[in-house]
Design an enzyme around this catalytic site. Structure first.
Site, PDB file in Angstrom:
ATOM      1  N   ARG A 149       0.848  -1.189   0.000  1.00 46.57           N
ATOM      2  CA  ARG A 149       0.000   0.000   0.000  1.00 46.57           C
ATOM      3  C   ARG A 149       0.884   1.240   0.000  1.00 46.57           C
ATOM      4  NH1 ARG A 149      -2.181  -3.419   4.114  1.00 46.57           N
ATOM      5  NH2 ARG A 149      -4.302  -4.174   3.654  1.00 46.57           N
ATOM      6  N   LYS A 173      -2.271  -2.412   8.005  1.00 44.18           N
ATOM      7  CA  LYS A 173      -3.449  -1.872   8.673  1.00 44.18           C
ATOM      8  C   LYS A 173      -3.630  -2.524  10.040  1.00 44.18           C
ATOM      9  CE  LYS A 173      -6.360  -0.445   4.787  1.00 44.18           C
ATOM     10  NZ  LYS A 173      -7.657  -0.661   4.110  1.00 44.18           N
ATOM     11  N   HIS A 244      -2.415   2.191  -5.644  1.00 39.87           N
ATOM     12  CA  HIS A 244      -3.234   0.997  -5.455  1.00 39.87           C
ATOM     13  C   HIS A 244      -3.385   0.197  -6.741  1.00 39.87           C
ATOM     14  CE1 HIS A 244      -4.827  -0.210  -1.631  1.00 39.87           C
ATOM     15  NE2 HIS A 244      -5.884  -0.761  -2.192  1.00 39.87           N
ATOM     16  N   ARG A 247      -0.755  -2.269  -6.721  1.00 40.24           N
ATOM     17  CA  ARG A 247      -1.108  -3.337  -5.767  1.00 40.24           C
ATOM     18  C   ARG A 247      -2.113  -4.299  -6.402  1.00 40.24           C
ATOM     19  NH1 ARG A 247      -1.505  -4.603  -0.182  1.00 40.24           N
ATOM     20  NH2 ARG A 247      -3.624  -4.994   0.601  1.00 40.24           N
ATOM     21  N   HIS A 270      -4.637  -9.008   3.825  1.00 37.01           N
ATOM     22  CA  HIS A 270      -6.088  -8.967   3.985  1.00 37.01           C
ATOM     23  C   HIS A 270      -6.501  -9.857   5.147  1.00 37.01           C
ATOM     24  CE1 HIS A 270      -6.757  -7.873  -0.542  1.00 37.01           C
ATOM     25  NE2 HIS A 270      -6.502  -6.811   0.209  1.00 37.01           N
ATOM     26  N   TYR A 279     -10.234 -10.191  -6.896  1.00 38.26           N
ATOM     27  CA  TYR A 279      -9.313 -10.337  -8.020  1.00 38.26           C
ATOM     28  C   TYR A 279      -9.591 -11.575  -8.848  1.00 38.26           C
ATOM     29  CZ  TYR A 279      -6.765  -6.924  -5.284  1.00 38.26           C
ATOM     30  OH  TYR A 279      -6.424  -5.804  -4.565  1.00 38.26           O
TER      31      TYR A 279
END
Length: 298
Positions: A149, A173, A244, A247, A270, A279
């Site tokens: 990110r 995150k 992004h 990414r 994730h 995806y």
């Protein structure tokens, strides 16, 4: 009981105990009929159903042109069905308990083609070899090689890099740390930047930030966005490219190459595999091929 009988038992439960409307029952019935047909085609019973089967089934639905809203409803139907089977003692555990339906209308990720990525990464080579350009080449290659990110890139510190081991330690995150493998090409460019360029950026006040500006400070998110857009234009890519997008390209191209969805989930950081599943629309044929090749009943 076979798959058909279990599905009929679930519909009977919905009708007599939950007293759902006729229209709702018809929707459940249609969803389960389609699902049972898939199971028959796969030659597998519900007691042997796995997440791998479920991903193959999602791919089949998307190939069939099912809308995001219909797919979301379909997943909800199956989640209720499996909860029913567990509650009735027909299954020991719900194989899709952690799966969440994609929100209807959620946009599909924008990504670059392999040729566009190749042009983007080569763009700094065609420009004058300034310190900034050497730095940018390392950044672009690292982002595509590792799926980082924007915040993770500008927050990288020297201690996060282990060139000899071939990985980065990323604080993502929620302050969750993850280890991300890095391709040898990206590591070589990082080493060149660290040894030949970074020392020239350091001013009187030392810093452990990895990617620096000429002012000796960590580059900002805005600088990162601007530099990526600049090199995209130099590469002949007209649409606006954000960090992004690199990414997304990392994840999409890995899956197109046959990478395991769980492995991609870990590399992206994730917490829910459903986030990574956005995806899979890009590579349905590849997913089916992988499923057929590696599953014992493929």
């Amino acid at each position: 009981m076979d798959n058909d009988a279990l599905a009929e038992s679930f519909i009977f439960h919905l009708s007599t105990e939950r007293r759902l409307s006729t229209n709702t029952l018809e929707s459940y019935s249609a969803d389960l009929k389609r699902f049972v047909q898939f199971m028959e085609d796969e030659g597998v019973g519900l007691d042997a159903f796995t997440r791998s089967h479920f991903l193959a089934y999602l791919t089949l639905l998307r190939d069939g042109g099912l809308s995001a809203r219909s797919t979301s409803r379909h997943i909800s139907s199956l989640r209720s069905f499996f909860r029913f089977l567990v509650r009735e003692g027909r299954l020991a555990a719900n194989p899709i308990a952690e799966v969440r339906a994609q929100r209807p209308g959620r946009p599909l990720p924008k990504f670059l083609t392999v040729n566009q990525v190749t042009a983007l990464l080569a763009a700094p080579d065609r420009a004058r070899a300034t310190p900034e350009n050497v730095r940018d080449k390392a950044i672009l290659t690292l982002m595509y090689a590792s799926g980082l990110r924007a915040t993770e890139v500008v927050s990288l510190r020297m201690e996060n890099v282990d060139p000899d081991a071939g990985f980065l330690r990323i604080m993502g995150k929620g302050r969750k740390e993850r280890v991300v493998p890095v391709a040898e090409t990206a590591l070589d460019l990082l080493k060149e930047y660290i040894e030949a360029v970074r020392p020239g950026f350091i001013k009187e006040k030392a810093t452990n930030a990895l990617f620096l500006s000429r002012q000796g400070r960590a580059i900002t998110r805005q600088t990162l966005w601007n530099r990526i857009r600049y090199w995209a234009l130099m590469a002949g890519i007209q649409e606006k490219i954000s960090p992004h997008v690199l990414r997304h390209s990392f994840a999409s191209h890995l899956l197109a190459g046959g990478a395991d969805l769980r492995a991609v989930q870990v590399m992206l950081g994730h917490s829910d595999i459903a986030t990574t599943q956005i995806y899979t629309h890009i590579t349905p044929e590849r997913l089916r091929e992988t499923h057929r090749k590696h599953h014992p009943r493929g």
